[in-house]
Motif scaffolding. Structure first.
Motif, PDB file in Angstrom:
ATOM      1  N   SER A  41       0.836  -1.205   0.000  1.00 38.69           N
ATOM      2  CA  SER A  41       0.000   0.000   0.000  1.00 38.69           C
ATOM      3  C   SER A  41       0.868   1.251   0.000  1.00 38.69           C
ATOM      4  O   SER A  41       2.049   1.209   0.354  1.00 38.69           O
ATOM      5  CB  SER A  41      -0.894   0.006   1.236  1.00 38.69           C
ATOM      6  N   PRO A  42       0.294   2.421  -0.389  1.00 40.78           N
ATOM      7  CA  PRO A  42       1.055   3.682  -0.315  1.00 40.78           C
ATOM      8  C   PRO A  42       1.557   3.971   1.095  1.00 40.78           C
ATOM      9  O   PRO A  42       2.645   4.508   1.272  1.00 40.78           O
ATOM     10  CB  PRO A  42       0.035   4.726  -0.784  1.00 40.78           C
ATOM     11  N   ASP A  43       0.767   3.625   2.099  1.00 42.50           N
ATOM     12  CA  ASP A  43       1.198   3.862   3.468  1.00 42.50           C
ATOM     13  C   ASP A  43       2.427   3.024   3.818  1.00 42.50           C
ATOM     14  O   ASP A  43       3.330   3.489   4.513  1.00 42.50           O
ATOM     15  CB  ASP A  43       0.066   3.559   4.452  1.00 42.50           C
ATOM     16  N   SER A  44       2.462   1.776   3.341  1.00 38.91           N
ATOM     17  CA  SER A  44       3.631   0.963   3.661  1.00 38.91           C
ATOM     18  C   SER A  44       4.829   1.384   2.821  1.00 38.91           C
ATOM     19  O   SER A  44       5.979   1.171   3.220  1.00 38.91           O
ATOM     20  CB  SER A  44       3.340  -0.529   3.503  1.00 38.91           C
ATOM     21  N   ASP A  45       4.599   2.003   1.658  1.00 34.24           N
ATOM     22  CA  ASP A  45       5.716   2.603   0.915  1.00 34.24           C
ATOM     23  C   ASP A  45       6.344   3.726   1.732  1.00 34.24           C
ATOM     24  O   ASP A  45       7.569   3.854   1.796  1.00 34.24           O
ATOM     25  CB  ASP A  45       5.226   3.152  -0.428  1.00 34.24           C
ATOM     26  N   ALA A  46       5.494   4.554   2.355  1.00 31.54           N
ATOM     27  CA  ALA A  46       6.013   5.627   3.209  1.00 31.54           C
ATOM     28  C   ALA A  46       6.759   5.044   4.397  1.00 31.54           C
ATOM     29  O   ALA A  46       7.804   5.564   4.810  1.00 31.54           O
ATOM     30  CB  ALA A  46       4.859   6.514   3.676  1.00 31.54           C
ATOM     31  N   ALA A  47       6.231   3.962   4.955  1.00 35.55           N
ATOM     32  CA  ALA A  47       6.906   3.309   6.075  1.00 35.55           C
ATOM     33  C   ALA A  47       8.252   2.745   5.642  1.00 35.55           C
ATOM     34  O   ALA A  47       9.244   2.827   6.376  1.00 35.55           O
ATOM     35  CB  ALA A  47       6.021   2.196   6.646  1.00 35.55           C
ATOM     36  N   LEU A  48       8.322   2.160   4.446  1.00 36.33           N
ATOM     37  CA  LEU A  48       9.581   1.630   3.933  1.00 36.33           C
ATOM     38  C   LEU A  48      10.620   2.735   3.756  1.00 36.33           C
ATOM     39  O   LEU A  48      11.792   2.558   4.095  1.00 36.33           O
ATOM     40  CB  LEU A  48       9.345   0.927   2.593  1.00 36.33           C
ATOM     41  N   ALA A  49      10.186   3.873   3.228  1.00 34.16           N
ATOM     42  CA  ALA A  49      11.117   4.993   3.051  1.00 34.16           C
ATOM     43  C   ALA A  49      11.691   5.426   4.387  1.00 34.16           C
ATOM     44  O   ALA A  49      12.906   5.632   4.535  1.00 34.16           O
ATOM     45  CB  ALA A  49      10.392   6.159   2.373  1.00 34.16           C
ATOM     46  N   PHE A  50      10.816   5.561   5.386  1.00 34.15           N
ATOM     47  CA  PHE A  50      11.250   5.975   6.722  1.00 34.15           C
ATOM     48  C   PHE A  50      12.167   4.922   7.329  1.00 34.15           C
ATOM     49  O   PHE A  50      13.217   5.235   7.904  1.00 34.15           O
ATOM     50  CB  PHE A  50      10.025   6.186   7.602  1.00 34.15           C
ATOM     51  N   ALA A  51      11.795   3.644   7.192  1.00 32.02           N
ATOM     52  CA  ALA A  51      12.554   2.559   7.812  1.00 32.02           C
ATOM     53  C   ALA A  51      13.936   2.421   7.188  1.00 32.02           C
ATOM     54  O   ALA A  51      14.928   2.159   7.895  1.00 32.02           O
ATOM     55  CB  ALA A  51      11.784   1.248   7.687  1.00 32.02           C
ATOM     56  N   CYS A  52      14.037   2.572   5.863  1.00 35.31           N
ATOM     57  CA  CYS A  52      15.351   2.488   5.210  1.00 35.31           C
ATOM     58  C   CYS A  52      16.282   3.569   5.737  1.00 35.31           C
ATOM     59  O   CYS A  52      17.455   3.303   6.037  1.00 35.31           O
ATOM     60  CB  CYS A  52      15.196   2.624   3.703  1.00 35.31           C
ATOM     61  N   GLU A  53      15.763   4.791   5.844  1.00 34.33           N
ATOM     62  CA  GLU A  53      16.601   5.879   6.327  1.00 34.33           C
ATOM     63  C   GLU A  53      16.987   5.671   7.786  1.00 34.33           C
ATOM     64  O   GLU A  53      18.127   5.935   8.193  1.00 34.33           O
ATOM     65  CB  GLU A  53      15.877   7.218   6.142  1.00 34.33           C
ATOM     66  N   GLU A  54      16.054   5.171   8.598  1.00 40.28           N
ATOM     67  CA  GLU A  54      16.365   4.895  10.002  1.00 40.28           C
ATOM     68  C   GLU A  54      17.450   3.826  10.114  1.00 40.28           C
ATOM     69  O   GLU A  54      18.380   3.957  10.919  1.00 40.28           O
ATOM     70  CB  GLU A  54      15.103   4.439  10.746  1.00 40.28           C
ATOM     71  N   ALA A  55      17.339   2.769   9.329  1.00 40.43           N
ATOM     72  CA  ALA A  55      18.349   1.717   9.376  1.00 40.43           C
ATOM     73  C   ALA A  55      19.712   2.264   8.944  1.00 40.43           C
ATOM     74  O   ALA A  55      20.744   1.931   9.539  1.00 40.43           O
ATOM     75  CB  ALA A  55      17.931   0.552   8.482  1.00 40.43           C
ATOM     76  N   ARG A  56      19.723   3.107   7.921  1.00 44.47           N
ATOM     77  CA  ARG A  56      20.989   3.699   7.473  1.00 44.47           C
ATOM     78  C   ARG A  56      21.598   4.565   8.566  1.00 44.47           C
ATOM     79  O   ARG A  56      22.793   4.472   8.868  1.00 44.47           O
ATOM     80  CB  ARG A  56      20.755   4.548   6.220  1.00 44.47           C
ATOM     81  N   LEU A  57      20.769   5.415   9.174  1.00 41.81           N
ATOM     82  CA  LEU A  57      21.267   6.303  10.219  1.00 41.81           C
ATOM     83  C   LEU A  57      21.806   5.522  11.413  1.00 41.81           C
ATOM     84  O   LEU A  57      22.761   5.954  12.064  1.00 41.81           O
ATOM     85  CB  LEU A  57      20.145   7.242  10.687  1.00 41.81           C
ATOM     86  N   ARG A  58      21.218   4.374  11.690  1.00 45.69           N
ATOM     87  CA  ARG A  58      21.594   3.584  12.854  1.00 45.69           C
ATOM     88  C   ARG A  58      22.708   2.579  12.540  1.00 45.69           C
ATOM     89  O   ARG A  58      23.207   1.915  13.445  1.00 45.69           O
ATOM     90  CB  ARG A  58      20.370   2.835  13.390  1.00 45.69           C
ATOM     91  N   GLY A  59      23.052   2.441  11.271  1.00 43.61           N
ATOM     92  CA  GLY A  59      24.084   1.483  10.902  1.00 43.61           C
ATOM     93  C   GLY A  59      23.677   0.049  11.157  1.00 43.61           C
ATOM     94  O   GLY A  59      24.493  -0.793  11.544  1.00 43.61           O
ATOM     95  N   THR A  60      22.418  -0.262  10.908  1.00 43.31           N
ATOM     96  CA  THR A  60      21.922  -1.616  11.154  1.00 43.31           C
ATOM     97  C   THR A  60      21.164  -2.099   9.930  1.00 43.31           C
ATOM     98  O   THR A  60      21.020  -1.392   8.935  1.00 43.31           O
ATOM     99  CB  THR A  60      21.022  -1.648  12.402  1.00 43.31           C
ATOM    100  N   GLY A  61      20.668  -3.341   9.999  1.00 40.26           N
ATOM    101  CA  GLY A  61      19.929  -3.914   8.892  1.00 40.26           C
ATOM    102  C   GLY A  61      18.446  -3.632   8.982  1.00 40.26           C
ATOM    103  O   GLY A  61      17.936  -3.139   9.997  1.00 40.26           O
ATOM    104  N   LEU A  62      17.742  -3.950   7.904  1.00 41.17           N
ATOM    105  CA  LEU A  62      16.293  -3.761   7.820  1.00 41.17           C
ATOM    106  C   LEU A  62      15.635  -5.106   7.544  1.00 41.17           C
ATOM    107  O   LEU A  62      16.106  -5.877   6.707  1.00 41.17           O
ATOM    108  CB  LEU A  62      15.956  -2.776   6.703  1.00 41.17           C
TER     109      LEU A  62
END
Length: 303
Positions: free
Chosen positions: A166-187
């Protein structure tokens, strides 16, 4: 004027230890993002028929404002102890907590709340109030939780995201990818399926369909949804978790080993109603780690 600064991380303060933990978590998030932190305490005059019993309105207002400033100072001290040198501003506001937080979200990258309230934020994460904040906020909302009621939020493990196409989970994926990058961890991208289809109907012949074939098709859908984000974040390790079952139960189980769960505001299929009614209450009330609720980007945000 309330001293708004665009692209801040905002933390709601209410005098509770949960709010202080959330503020410290928000401080780490602000530092990762290179943003200032804004601590906000919202109070309202009590609605009583005989205010003289509590003093005049002005006396009550002054007392609430003084208490708010004290709570803000305590939270600021706790954040600076954990994150020295972080840019922090504070605001004590007389208003409705929900309305104030929605307004704050117009100027924020993120609004962070504790999981147990006190004072002005009592009941904030229960019932219609939480739904109102999530439904109308202009930025992601994070509810900070630990693995037990008294534990600090975990700072290890992957970021977990619910994905359903869904579009909402696309937004969640965008947020989650950036959070994982910032934290230096996996998704870990989690997708669940069941005999109930996206429109609420049962599969035509559930007993005749091969579960392995269904799971394979669902995995292909998830891979297709995630592929664009994998291209944007080529160095990010993304795992797929496709399973038959209920999304909330799956996320809660996987969340035991995660540092953040990210979900969209609304979904379809397995995630329909994720943030409405008993399903959202279960996720917010029982998650073993912080939960981020993400809505698709709105136009017209105050920027």
């Amino acid at each position: 004027m309330h001293g708004f600064t665009d692209t801040t991380v905002v933390a709601g303060i209410d005098g509770s230890s949960s709010a202080v933990q959330a503020a410290v978590w928000a401080g780490a998030e602000a530092r990762r993002r290179g943003r200032p932190l804004r601590l906000v305490q919202v109070y309202a005059l009590p609605q009583v028929k005989a205010p003289v019993a509590f003093g005049t309105h002005e006396q009550v207002r002054a007392g609430l404002a003084e208490r708010a400033e004290g709570w803000l100072a305590d939270a600021r001290d706790a954040v600076l102890a954990a994150h020295p040198g972080l840019e922090i501003s504070t605001a004590a506001r007389e208003w409705s907590p929900v309305t104030a937080l929605i307004q704050e979200s117009q100027h924020a990258d993120l609004v962070v709340l504790g999981s147990r309230g006190l004072g002005g934020f009592t009941g904030l994460l229960v019932g219609s109030t939480a739904v109102s904040v999530v439904a109308h906020a202009h930025c992601p909302i994070v509810v900070v939780r630990g693995r037990t009621a008294h534990d600090p939020p975990p700072d290890d493990g992957p970021v977990l995201v619910g994905a359903d196409g869904s579009p909402d989970s696309d937004a969640a994926l965008a947020f989650a990818c950036e959070e994982a990058r910032l934290r230096g961890t996996g998704l870990v991208a989690v997708h669940t399926w069941s005999d109930v289809l996206a429109d609420g109907m049962l599969r035509a012949h559930p007993m005749e369909e091969d579960p392995a074939a269904i799971e394979g098709a669902e995995r292909d859908k998830l891979a297709q949804q995630v592929s664009g984000w994998q291209a944007k974040y080529p160095d990010l390790a993304i795992e797929f978790e496709v399973t038959r079952g209920r999304p909330v139960r799956t996320l809660l189980e996987r969340g035991e080993r995660a540092q953040l769960i990210v979900v969209g505001c609304r979904g379809r299929g397995g995630f329909t109603g994720m943030l409405l009614g008993s399903t959202s209450q279960a996720l917010i009330a029982h998650s073993p780690c912080p939960v981020a609720v993400v809505r698709p980007q709105r136009t017209g945000r105050a920027r």
